[in-house]
Scaffold this motif. Sequence first.
Motif, PDB file in Angstrom:
ATOM      1  N   GLU A  50       0.830  -1.212   0.000  1.00 60.17           N
ATOM      2  CA  GLU A  50       0.000   0.000   0.000  1.00 60.17           C
ATOM      3  C   GLU A  50       0.858   1.253   0.000  1.00 60.17           C
ATOM      4  OE1 GLU A  50      -2.766  -0.296   3.284  1.00 60.17           O
ATOM      5  OE2 GLU A  50      -3.620  -2.085   2.333  1.00 60.17           O
ATOM      6  N   LYS A  51       1.914   1.221   0.801  1.00 61.72           N
ATOM      7  CA  LYS A  51       2.786   2.407   0.873  1.00 61.72           C
ATOM      8  C   LYS A  51       3.549   2.615  -0.426  1.00 61.72           C
ATOM      9  CE  LYS A  51       3.409   2.777   5.893  1.00 61.72           C
ATOM     10  NZ  LYS A  51       2.888   4.143   6.073  1.00 61.72           N
ATOM     11  N   GLN A  53       2.130   1.947  -3.353  1.00 63.07           N
ATOM     12  CA  GLN A  53       1.112   2.549  -4.219  1.00 63.07           C
ATOM     13  C   GLN A  53       0.953   4.041  -3.954  1.00 63.07           C
ATOM     14  OE1 GLN A  53      -2.116  -0.469  -3.428  1.00 63.07           O
ATOM     15  NE2 GLN A  53      -2.645   0.107  -5.520  1.00 63.07           N
ATOM     16  N   THR A  54       1.025   4.409  -2.674  1.00 63.90           N
ATOM     17  CA  THR A  54       0.796   5.818  -2.337  1.00 63.90           C
ATOM     18  C   THR A  54       2.072   6.649  -2.480  1.00 63.90           C
ATOM     19  OG1 THR A  54       1.224   5.326  -0.008  1.00 63.90           O
ATOM     20  CG2 THR A  54      -1.076   5.323  -0.714  1.00 63.90           C
ATOM     21  N   GLY A  55       3.170   6.006  -2.806  1.00 65.07           N
ATOM     22  CA  GLY A  55       4.415   6.747  -2.973  1.00 65.07           C
ATOM     23  C   GLY A  55       5.132   7.063  -1.678  1.00 65.07           C
ATOM     24  N   GLU A  56       4.730   6.376  -0.585  1.00 68.42           N
ATOM     25  CA  GLU A  56       5.433   6.605   0.687  1.00 68.42           C
ATOM     26  C   GLU A  56       6.672   5.720   0.797  1.00 68.42           C
ATOM     27  OE1 GLU A  56       2.532   6.799   4.225  1.00 68.42           O
ATOM     28  OE2 GLU A  56       1.331   6.167   2.505  1.00 68.42           O
ATOM     29  N   LYS A 203      -2.273  -6.595  -4.426  1.00 65.96           N
ATOM     30  CA  LYS A 203      -3.608  -6.359  -3.891  1.00 65.96           C
ATOM     31  C   LYS A 203      -4.671  -6.943  -4.837  1.00 65.96           C
ATOM     32  CE  LYS A 203      -5.711  -2.337  -1.652  1.00 65.96           C
ATOM     33  NZ  LYS A 203      -5.577  -0.873  -1.589  1.00 65.96           N
TER      34      LYS A 203
END
Lengths: 209, 264
Positions: A50-51, A53-56, A203
């Motif tokens: 997830e991180k 995907q969000t660019g974190e 995912k």
Amino acid sequence: MTDLSAIQDALLTGDAEGVKNSVQEAVDRGVDADTILNDGLISGMDIVGEKMQTGEMFIPEVLMAAKSMSEAVEILKPFLKDGGRNRVGHVVIGTVKGDLHDIGKNLVTMMVESAGFEVTDLGVDVAPETFVEAVREKNPNIVALSALLTTTMPMMQQTVDALAESGVRDQIKIIVGGAPVTREFADRIGADGYAADAGGASKLAKSMG
Amino acid sequence: MIIIGELINSSRKSVKAAIEAKDADTIRKIASDQAENNAAYIDVNAGTFVENEPEYLAWLVQTAQEAADLPCAIDSPNPKAVEAALKVHKGVAMINSISLEKERYDNLMPLIAGTDLKVVALCMSDEGMPVTVDDRLKIADKLVNDLLKSNIALENIFIDPLVQPVSVDKTYGTGFLDSIEALTEKFKGIHTACGLSNISYGLPGRKQLNRAFMIQAILKGLDGAIINPLDKGMQTAITTAEALVGRDDYCMNYLKAFRAGLFE
């Protein structure tokens, strides 16, 4: 519920030693190995995905986390039911014919493996009939196609068509990705899903698993 | 530095829309902007249009050359598209690109053999992406010699050892840099080229990485690059690095760029 947050924290910070140590600690405390795998490592890698995907989080951190995870799984293996062979699903993956790029495909392989899937990696420059054979032999539930070049995107269509013509289409879900690939394109060629990055792919695979 | 301006590429949304609408003004503007910013070639790519690529690529060449008095780099592995583009091209074009991949090689070689065209030669074969310097040298050796045998002059070849992202493997940066050094050493008089921004794929702060990598590559002998000529920071990196490694007589280009206020 057993607290496995130390494992997840170590995964998220790319602390390979920390992951191994906290997995070992949990084993020593008598926590069930399958619980450690599912609720510690796999769910930790979900957060990593997830991180991403969000660019974190960035590719090197994701690679580090996946490497830490696979080392930690070695510790768990002797204690897992079925020795860790029990997986959430099976993905056959490859870069389509005419395209030699493997970086994106390898990242997806790593992330879906980390999500608990068995993966058969057919490599690069994979002909449609090779995908068909692999589906017949390996009986996967997901086929993942990668392409980096605009010039090899039509080969994705041909691969989807070949899978349909050979009569195995109903047994599988087809997911596609790669720099020039879009959701629109995925819909147009009759794929079941599209992901923009490796985190998204894992995912997506899980949602179809 | 021989700059190949990368902005007329149909994988960019605005360019794709301009091609679809045959909006010549937009294409002309991108061409002239790049020409005014030191581009030596205007790359043209219509690769996202599988069906109409020959027609669109030829249109891009004509339109770009209306606004920029420069040759184009014809960016396609499709022989029909390259042929159509060459037919309308004025001056000596660059072909971007040939490689040892059999299909690409067999398709493009008949169009370039015995010509004065400039050729970007990718260090890639059907065996996959090269990883080590040695992999690249082996491919380059075969590819360059094949091109020479087909009567293409060494100085018309731009060998590209392939930049791969350092985010994936920490040795990918040096693998490229050492290849540039080895190739320029081995084939005296050859040019080099690359799509440099691949180095920073998967990392934040890509501009900084790209510029630092350019400076390192210039030290190793890189003399051609497919970049965005409007990137002022990149241009600054190129101008300063070339002065520092002795590729700018009397620092003339450096001083000219400074006085023109081109530095970031």
